[in-house]
Design a protein around this motif. Structure first.
Motif, PDB file in Angstrom:
ATOM      1  N   ASN A 124       0.817  -1.206   0.000  1.00  0.00           N
ATOM      2  CA  ASN A 124       0.000   0.000   0.000  1.00  0.00           C
ATOM      3  C   ASN A 124       0.857   1.265   0.000  1.00  0.00           C
ATOM      4  OD1 ASN A 124       0.473  -1.136   2.735  1.00  0.00           O
ATOM      5  ND2 ASN A 124      -0.389   0.812   3.413  1.00  0.00           N
ATOM      6  N   LEU A 125       2.149   1.129   0.376  1.00  0.00           N
ATOM      7  CA  LEU A 125       3.083   2.256   0.356  1.00  0.00           C
ATOM      8  C   LEU A 125       3.987   2.177  -0.874  1.00  0.00           C
ATOM      9  CD1 LEU A 125       4.081   2.231   4.130  1.00  0.00           C
ATOM     10  CD2 LEU A 125       2.294   3.588   3.027  1.00  0.00           C
ATOM     11  N   ARG A 126       3.478   1.606  -1.930  1.00  0.00           N
ATOM     12  CA  ARG A 126       4.287   1.332  -3.121  1.00  0.00           C
ATOM     13  C   ARG A 126       5.064   2.561  -3.600  1.00  0.00           C
ATOM     14  NH1 ARG A 126       2.981  -1.748  -8.665  1.00  0.00           N
ATOM     15  NH2 ARG A 126       4.527  -0.724  -9.975  1.00  0.00           N
ATOM     16  N   THR A 127       4.393   3.670  -3.805  1.00  0.00           N
ATOM     17  CA  THR A 127       5.050   4.850  -4.353  1.00  0.00           C
ATOM     18  C   THR A 127       6.190   5.307  -3.466  1.00  0.00           C
ATOM     19  OG1 THR A 127       2.992   5.537  -5.423  1.00  0.00           O
ATOM     20  CG2 THR A 127       4.701   7.213  -5.147  1.00  0.00           C
ATOM     21  N   GLU A 128       5.932   5.379  -2.166  1.00  0.00           N
ATOM     22  CA  GLU A 128       6.956   5.800  -1.211  1.00  0.00           C
ATOM     23  C   GLU A 128       8.134   4.833  -1.203  1.00  0.00           C
ATOM     24  OE1 GLU A 128       7.352   6.075   3.682  1.00  0.00           O
ATOM     25  OE2 GLU A 128       5.380   6.263   2.737  1.00  0.00           O
ATOM     26  N   LEU A 129       7.851   3.534  -1.199  1.00  0.00           N
ATOM     27  CA  LEU A 129       8.916   2.548  -1.026  1.00  0.00           C
ATOM     28  C   LEU A 129       9.725   2.319  -2.303  1.00  0.00           C
ATOM     29  CD1 LEU A 129       7.254  -0.062   1.342  1.00  0.00           C
ATOM     30  CD2 LEU A 129       8.666   1.929   1.876  1.00  0.00           C
ATOM     31  N   VAL A 130       9.097   2.393  -3.456  1.00  0.00           N
ATOM     32  CA  VAL A 130       9.855   2.270  -4.700  1.00  0.00           C
ATOM     33  C   VAL A 130      10.891   3.388  -4.783  1.00  0.00           C
ATOM     34  CG1 VAL A 130       9.700   2.464  -7.209  1.00  0.00           C
ATOM     35  CG2 VAL A 130       8.119   0.979  -5.976  1.00  0.00           C
ATOM     36  N   GLU A 131      10.507   4.575  -4.320  1.00  0.00           N
ATOM     37  CA  GLU A 131      11.455   5.688  -4.302  1.00  0.00           C
ATOM     38  C   GLU A 131      12.555   5.454  -3.268  1.00  0.00           C
ATOM     39  OE1 GLU A 131      11.402  10.464  -3.266  1.00  0.00           O
ATOM     40  OE2 GLU A 131       9.569   9.498  -3.984  1.00  0.00           O
ATOM     41  N   GLN A 132      12.164   5.004  -2.060  1.00  0.00           N
ATOM     42  CA  GLN A 132      13.152   4.754  -1.014  1.00  0.00           C
ATOM     43  C   GLN A 132      14.163   3.678  -1.428  1.00  0.00           C
ATOM     44  OE1 GLN A 132      11.542   3.831   2.826  1.00  0.00           O
ATOM     45  NE2 GLN A 132      10.338   5.705   2.968  1.00  0.00           N
ATOM     46  N   LEU A 133      13.690   2.697  -2.178  1.00  0.00           N
ATOM     47  CA  LEU A 133      14.525   1.544  -2.518  1.00  0.00           C
ATOM     48  C   LEU A 133      15.208   1.676  -3.874  1.00  0.00           C
ATOM     49  CD1 LEU A 133      12.124  -1.236  -1.207  1.00  0.00           C
ATOM     50  CD2 LEU A 133      14.376  -0.655  -0.272  1.00  0.00           C
ATOM     51  N   ASP A 134      15.210   2.861  -4.438  1.00  0.00           N
ATOM     52  CA  ASP A 134      15.841   3.062  -5.728  1.00  0.00           C
ATOM     53  C   ASP A 134      17.310   2.627  -5.721  1.00  0.00           C
ATOM     54  OD1 ASP A 134      15.677   4.298  -8.493  1.00  0.00           O
ATOM     55  OD2 ASP A 134      17.297   5.500  -7.630  1.00  0.00           O
ATOM     56  N   TYR A 135      17.957   2.730  -4.551  1.00  0.00           N
ATOM     57  CA  TYR A 135      19.388   2.428  -4.467  1.00  0.00           C
ATOM     58  C   TYR A 135      19.704   0.958  -4.712  1.00  0.00           C
ATOM     59  CZ  TYR A 135      18.517   0.565   0.244  1.00  0.00           C
ATOM     60  OH  TYR A 135      18.050  -0.165   1.318  1.00  0.00           O
ATOM     61  N   VAL A 136      18.715   0.055  -4.579  1.00  0.00           N
ATOM     62  CA  VAL A 136      19.031  -1.366  -4.772  1.00  0.00           C
ATOM     63  C   VAL A 136      19.385  -1.670  -6.229  1.00  0.00           C
ATOM     64  CG1 VAL A 136      17.519  -1.995  -2.850  1.00  0.00           C
ATOM     65  CG2 VAL A 136      16.674  -2.210  -5.208  1.00  0.00           C
ATOM     66  N   LYS A 137      19.071  -0.750  -7.132  1.00  0.00           N
ATOM     67  CA  LYS A 137      19.450  -0.941  -8.536  1.00  0.00           C
ATOM     68  C   LYS A 137      20.964  -0.919  -8.714  1.00  0.00           C
ATOM     69  CE  LYS A 137      16.907   2.426 -10.150  1.00  0.00           C
ATOM     70  NZ  LYS A 137      16.182   3.342 -11.054  1.00  0.00           N
ATOM     71  N   GLU A 138      21.659  -0.355  -7.718  1.00  0.00           N
ATOM     72  CA  GLU A 138      23.124  -0.276  -7.812  1.00  0.00           C
ATOM     73  C   GLU A 138      23.742  -1.657  -7.970  1.00  0.00           C
ATOM     74  OE1 GLU A 138      24.477   1.778  -4.370  1.00  0.00           O
ATOM     75  OE2 GLU A 138      23.353   3.624  -4.816  1.00  0.00           O
ATOM     76  N   TRP A 139      23.171  -2.676  -7.349  1.00  0.00           N
ATOM     77  CA  TRP A 139      23.710  -4.041  -7.512  1.00  0.00           C
ATOM     78  C   TRP A 139      22.775  -4.934  -8.334  1.00  0.00           C
ATOM     79  CZ3 TRP A 139      22.227  -2.295  -2.536  1.00  0.00           C
ATOM     80  CH2 TRP A 139      21.109  -2.914  -1.986  1.00  0.00           C
ATOM     81  N   GLY A 140      21.824  -4.309  -9.023  1.00  0.00           N
ATOM     82  CA  GLY A 140      20.983  -5.067  -9.954  1.00  0.00           C
ATOM     83  C   GLY A 140      19.781  -5.745  -9.348  1.00  0.00           C
ATOM     84  N   ALA A 141      19.433  -5.403  -8.111  1.00  0.00           N
ATOM     85  CA  ALA A 141      18.269  -6.029  -7.474  1.00  0.00           C
ATOM     86  C   ALA A 141      16.977  -5.515  -8.106  1.00  0.00           C
ATOM     87  CB  ALA A 141      18.276  -5.743  -5.979  1.00  0.00           C
ATOM     88  N   ARG A 142      15.945  -6.334  -8.017  1.00  0.00           N
ATOM     89  CA  ARG A 142      14.625  -5.958  -8.527  1.00  0.00           C
ATOM     90  C   ARG A 142      13.607  -6.051  -7.409  1.00  0.00           C
ATOM     91  NH1 ARG A 142      13.565  -9.152 -14.028  1.00  0.00           N
ATOM     92  NH2 ARG A 142      12.067  -7.447 -14.314  1.00  0.00           N
ATOM     93  N   LEU A 143      12.574  -5.215  -7.497  1.00  0.00           N
ATOM     94  CA  LEU A 143      11.526  -5.172  -6.489  1.00  0.00           C
ATOM     95  C   LEU A 143      10.362  -6.062  -6.913  1.00  0.00           C
ATOM     96  CD1 LEU A 143      11.472  -1.315  -5.798  1.00  0.00           C
ATOM     97  CD2 LEU A 143      12.896  -3.079  -4.730  1.00  0.00           C
ATOM     98  N   VAL A 144       9.755  -6.714  -5.934  1.00  0.00           N
ATOM     99  CA  VAL A 144       8.641  -7.629  -6.186  1.00  0.00           C
ATOM    100  C   VAL A 144       7.446  -7.179  -5.353  1.00  0.00           C
ATOM    101  CG1 VAL A 144       7.865 -10.026  -6.120  1.00  0.00           C
ATOM    102  CG2 VAL A 144      10.284  -9.509  -6.544  1.00  0.00           C
ATOM    103  N   LEU A 145       6.303  -7.026  -6.009  1.00  0.00           N
ATOM    104  CA  LEU A 145       5.060  -6.707  -5.314  1.00  0.00           C
ATOM    105  C   LEU A 145       4.099  -7.869  -5.506  1.00  0.00           C
ATOM    106  CD1 LEU A 145       5.872  -3.575  -6.770  1.00  0.00           C
ATOM    107  CD2 LEU A 145       4.511  -3.141  -4.731  1.00  0.00           C
TER     108      LEU A 145
END
Length: 421
Positions: free
Chosen positions: A392-413
């Protein structure tokens, strides 16, 4: 006597009763099996001890249509010490400020007014009224959270609201121009007593606002993880109106909100001054009727949607494991614990989760025993995937977790359908 009649009589007599109209709860909405209380985070010494679990069998009243979880667990066990602090969500604090600003303008609140919030948590909402020099009172049953609010200078009483405590608070502090019961009306097993408590708190010409997740959206968007023992009711606007009438309050207006995957904010007043309902009320009721939620039959089919979410999430986690990929979680919300326990997910598929709330650090999720760390753990271990549990906090958390792209991680909902970002 016919044997079948006798069997039916025994079955009906043993059914729980609707907490609003006392009709036997003969209809199932969805049955999620057994689960521990979702906020019972464990310390290491408790991991080998017996853990209590309770049914998550949600029922539908065939008479008043209130969707509800029977009283499987005493609310004192859930709420006397609580792990959820509202202020740890930036978007939620911002939502509270928008609400406060809107109510001050709409109702003309000022220094001679009184605003009461029921389930005031750590003062996340009332602080915005205090900043505008408007007197406030918080009513909060969890002593550990109320203490945080008091430290912020927010006057708070530690108690559960009922008719008696409502009258006592009104006698001591005066009756309120505005009573806010935002995201608490689903958490009340004594529904009628709580509603009478709201009426006792509010002035005869005052306002009560109720925010609840909208059952229409819960069904449409397959949000079954919002079912847990803290949530005793799941409302349509129709059943919300019926519930508030039990305490002498009438809904006069409604707003649709994006929070919690789709919520409604109802504006209610004492029945003596309520007047006619707005066009918005009529429109939402018409949409519910179009979806069949004014009938028992219209509530059917949700269990099948729940099973599909379980299949998809488990399939993804098993395949990631086969490929040697690591998966960590983000967040440790109550909804996440429903999802993980229902799907049977343990530490072999989800190594750990992280949360901003330091209360949860070093503890373990109920049922699954998955460890909870500080958010910095993600950068240390660099998982391949991060499963977002508070979707439910998708917008907030996708922004907060932008840094995980540094090592190629992907987000799963996981909800409303499995999505890899």
């Amino acid at each position: 006597m016919d044997d079948r009649e006798g069997s039916e009589r025994v079955t009906v007599e043993n059914l729980p009763l609707c907490r609003l109209c006392q009709t036997p709860l003969s209809e199932t909405f969805v049955d999620l099996g057994m689960s521990p209380p979702c906020e019972n985070f464990l310390v290491a010494d408790e991991l080998d001890a017996m853990e209590r679990t309770y049914p998550l069998h949600v029922r539908l009243c065939p008479s008043c249509l209130l969707v509800q979880l029977p009283d499987y667990i005493d609310p004192d066990e859930i709420f006397s010490e609580y792990a959820y602090f509202s202020s740890f969500s930036d978007s939620w604090v911002a939502h509270a400020k928008r609400y406060a600003d809107a109510m001050i303008e709409r109702l003309g609140l000022g220094r001679d007014s009184l605003v009461v919030e029921v389930a005031s948590n750590d003062g996340y909402l009332l602080q915005h009224f205090v900043a505008r020099d408007i007197p406030v009172l918080g009513i909060e049953p969890a002593a550990n959270i109320a203490e945080v609010a008091v430290e912020k200078g927010i006057r708070t009483q530690v108690c559960f609201l009922g008719e008696k405590t409502g009258f006592e608070a009104a006698e001591e502090f005066g009756r309120a121009n505005l009573v806010a019961a935002n995201n608490v009306y689903a958490h009340i097993p004594d529904l009628i007593g709580f509603t009478k408590g709201l009426r006792a708190l509010v002035a005869d010409d005052g306002w009560v606002t109720i925010e609840v997740q909208h059952l229409l959206r819960l069904i449409e968007r397959r949000q079954y993880d919002t079912i847990y023992h803290e949530h005793f009711q799941y409302y349509t606007l129709l059943t919300l109106i019926r519930a508030l009438r039990s305490g002498g309050l009438e809904v006069v207006d409604v707003e649709e909100l994006a929070t919690h995957g789709g919520s409604i904010r109802a504006f209610a007043r004492p029945v003596e001054v309520a007047g006619p309902a707005s066009e918005a009320v009529r429109r939402v009721l018409a949409e519910e009727r179009a979806a069949g939620l004014d009938t028992v039959a219209g509530h059917a089919g949700f269990a099948h949607a729940v099973l599909q979410i379980k299949r998809d999430l488990l399939g993804f986690l098993i395949e990631a494991s086969r490929e040697g990929k690591t998966v960590a979680g983000y967040g440790a919300p109550g909804k996440g614990n429903t999802l993980l326990n229902h799907c049977g997910i343990r530490g072999d598929l989800l190594q750990y989760t992280v949360d901003r709330n330091p209360y949860k650090h070093g503890r373990f999720l109920p049922g699954t025993h998955i460890p909870v760390h500080a958010p910095e753990q993600l950068a240390i271990t660099k998982p391949d995937y991060v499963l977002i549990l508070p979707w439910n906090l998708r917008t907030e958390l996708v922004e907060q977790l932008d840094y995980v792209k540094e090592w190629g991680a992907r987000l799963v909902l996981p909800i409303p359908q499995l999505e890899i970002v």
